[in-house]
Design an enzyme around this catalytic site. Structure first.
Site, mmCIF file in Angstrom:
data_model
loop_
_atom_site.group_PDB
_atom_site.id
_atom_site.type_symbol
_atom_site.label_atom_id
_atom_site.label_comp_id
_atom_site.label_asym_id
_atom_site.label_seq_id
_atom_site.Cartn_x
_atom_site.Cartn_y
_atom_site.Cartn_z
ATOM 1 C CE LYS A 33 -0.225 -0.013 5.033
ATOM 2 N NZ LYS A 33 -0.915 -0.589 6.208
ATOM 3 C CE1 TYR A 268 11.143 31.933 0.096
ATOM 4 C CE2 TYR A 268 10.923 29.549 0.300
ATOM 5 C CZ TYR A 268 10.795 30.709 -0.442
ATOM 6 O OH TYR A 268 10.327 30.632 -1.717
HETATM 7 C C1 LIG Z 1 -0.076 -1.501 6.844
HETATM 8 C C2 LIG Z 1 -0.618 -2.721 7.455
HETATM 9 C C3 LIG Z 1 0.205 -3.825 7.754
HETATM 10 C C4 LIG Z 1 1.717 -3.791 7.603
HETATM 11 O O1 LIG Z 1 2.281 -3.237 8.784
HETATM 12 P P1 LIG Z 1 3.860 -3.142 8.958
HETATM 13 O O2 LIG Z 1 4.024 -2.689 10.364
HETATM 14 O O3 LIG Z 1 4.334 -2.134 7.971
HETATM 15 O O4 LIG Z 1 4.409 -4.490 8.687
HETATM 16 C C5 LIG Z 1 -0.392 -4.977 8.207
HETATM 17 N N1 LIG Z 1 -1.724 -5.043 8.400
HETATM 18 C C6 LIG Z 1 -2.554 -4.003 8.146
HETATM 19 C C7 LIG Z 1 -4.007 -4.145 8.373
HETATM 20 C C8 LIG Z 1 -2.020 -2.808 7.681
HETATM 21 O O5 LIG Z 1 -2.840 -1.776 7.447
#
Ligand SMILES: *Cc1c(COP(=O)(O)O)cnc(C)c1O
Length: 382
Positions: A33, A268
Site C-alpha cells: 500500500k 526563507y
Molecule cells: C499496513 C498494514 C500492515 C503492515 O504493517 P507493517 O508494520 O508495515 O508491517 C499490516 N496489516 C494491516 C491491516 C495494515 O494496514
C-alpha cells in the site's frame, strides 16, 4: 534531477529473513500500500511478486494497478471501499470487511457482474479501528452467506505491538482473536483457511501471531518497525541483531555551488547565518518531493559520501547544504538524501526522529512523482 533506487537484492534478502523467522507453513503477504511505502508500486511488485504468496494493499485502485502490471497473485485489499471502487476487483482479490453494508455491496456486485469476492472478517480485538465486535460476527457471517459469498479469512490488527517492550496487550488481543475465530467457526460450520494477525513487529517477535498468513510491510523494505521492536528482538535473541537491509536510496545532484560570506543568512526566514565563509550546495529537492520541511537546519545529506548539514529552511523544491568542509564539490555531483554511501548512511529512522515522526511516514510520503528504478544492489549512481 532526482532518482530513487530500489534494491532488488535488499528486497530478496529481507523476504528471506522474514521467511526465516516465520513458521514455515505461514504464507507471506507483501504489503505494498501507499506506493509500496514510497518505494514505487510497480518497482517493488516486479521484484517481490514471485517471491511472496500474497500482495496486500489498502484500496481496489491499488489492486487494479497491480493487475495492470500483469501480476496474477492473490491480492488482499485491506481498506474500506465504496461500490464504484469494488467494481475494480476481480475474484483473485480478497476484501477485508467489517460491516454489513460493504458485504451488501459485494452481493450486488456478484449479482450484476458475476464476480464473487471472497471476504475476510476484520475482527475487533482492542485496536478500535476497523473491525467487527465478536457479538456481531454471526450476523456478518449470515450476511456474507446471503450475498452468495465465502468467508475466506479472519483478520485482526495489533494496537501497540511496536510501541512497547511489554506485550501484555498484544497477548490479550491474540486471546480475543482466538475467541473470535471460534465464534466465526461456529457461525460458518467450518474454519476459514486464511487466519492473519501479524504485521512486521508481530512477524519478528511473536510466533503465536503467525496463523496461516503474515502481512508484512515496513520490514520488507528493510526497516525495524520501531526501536522497541528491535530491543524486544535483542532481549529475546541476545545481541545478535537480525540484519534487515534498507531497500531505498534517494539521490539527487548538486544544482549550484556558491560562496556565502560570513555574516550572511541562507533561505526563507533567514533561519541560518554563516559564521564563517561558507560553501553552499543548492539541491533541487524540497518538501514537495517528500523531504520534510521540519528537517531544515537539522538533517544531513551525503556528498561524496561525506555528511553535509542541511542549512536554512527546506523550500518546496529546493534545499541548501553546507559543503565548506568537503573540497571540490561541483555542479552535477551526486548527493544521497536517504540511504547509504560507503561507510555513511542517512536512515529513514534518523530523518524521522529529527522531524518528530516515524520511519513509516518518511517513506510513505516520498513523492510518487520522483522517478524510481530497480537496481540489483545499492551502489548504483544517477
Ligand atoms: C499496513 C498494514 C500492515 C503492515 O504493517 P507493517 O508494520 O508495515 O508491517 C499490516 N496489516 C494491516 C491491516 C495494515 O494496514
Amino acid at each position: 534531477m532526482q532518482q530513487m533506487d530500489v534494491s532488488a537484492r535488499a528486497l530478496r534478502h529481507n523476504i528471506s529473513v522474514l521467511r526465516g523467522v516465520l513458521t514455515p507453513a505461514t504464507r507471506l503477504a507483501a504489503v505494498v500500500k501507499a506506493n509500496a511505502y514510497g518505494h514505487g508500486l510497480s518497482e517493488v511488485v516486479q521484484v517481490v511478486s514471485e517471491l511472496v504468496d500474497w500482495l496486500a494493499v489498502h484500496t481496489p485502485e491499488e489492486a487494479a494497478a497491480i493487475r495492470a502490471l500483469g501480476v496474477a497473485k492473490p491480492i488482499l485489499v485491506m481498506g474500506f471501499a465504496m461500490p464504484e471502487q469494488l467494481r475494480l476487483l476481480d475474484d483473485g482479490c480478497h476484501l477485508v470487511v467489517s460491516s454489513v453494508e460493504v458485504v451488501t455491496w459485494l452481493g450486488e456486485l456478484r449479482q450484476e457482474r458475476g464476480v464473487a469476492i471472497p471476504v475476510h472478517l476484520k475482527v475487533e480485538t482492542g485496536t478500535n479501528r476497523q473491525g467487527v465486535r465478536s457479538e456481531n460476527i454471526p450476523e456478518l457471517c449470515t450476511a456474507v452467506q446471503r450475498a452468495g459469498l465465502q468467508v475466506a479469512g479472519v483478520a485482526m490488527h495489533f494496537a501497540n505491538i511496536e510501541d512497547t517492550l511489554e506485550h501484555d496487550f498484544a497477548r490479550e488481543q491474540l486471546e480475543r482473536f482466538r475467541g473470535a475465530i471460534e465464534v466465526t467457526e461456529r457461525a460458518l460450520g467450518h474454519r476459514p483457511p486464511w487466519i492473519h494477525s501479524a504485521c512486521s513487529a508481530a512477524a519478528l517477535l511473536f510466533r503465536d501471531a503467525d496463523f496461516t498468513l503474515a502481512r508484512v510491510g515496513i520490514s520488507l523494505y528493510g526497516h525495524w518497525p520501531s526501536r522497541e521492536t528491535r530491543l524486544s528482538w535483542m532481549l529475546e535473541h541476545g545481541t545478535e541483531a537480525l540484519e534487515l537491509e534498507p531497500v531505498l536510496t534517494w539521490r539527487t545532484v548538486v544544482g549550484q555551488v556558491k560562496r556565502v560570506p560570513a555574516g550572511e543568512t541562507v533561505g526563507y526566514g533567514r533561519s541560518w547565518r554563516a559564521l564563517r565563509d561558507t560553501v553552499l550546495a543548492v539541491l533541487p529537492v524540497g518538501y514537495a518531493d517528500g523531504y520534510p520541511r521540519a528537517l531544515g537546519n537539522r538533517a544531513r545529506v551525503l556528498v561524496q559520501g561525506v555528511p553535509a548539514p542541511v542549512v536554512g529552511r527546506v523550500c518546496m523544491n529546493i534545499m541548501m547544504v553546507d559543503v565548506t568542509d568537503i573540497p571540490g564539490v561541483r555542479v552535477g555531483d551526486p548527493v544521497v538524501l536517504l540511504g547509504r554511501e560507503g561507510a555513511e548512511a542517512v536512515t529513514a529512522e534518523e530523518l524521522a526522529s529529527l522531524s518528530g515522526t516515524i520511519n513509516y511516514e518518511i517513506l510513505a510520503r516520498l513523492s510518487p512523482a520522483v522517478p524510481r528504478r530497480v537496481v540489483e544492489g545499492t551502489r548504483s549512481r544517477p
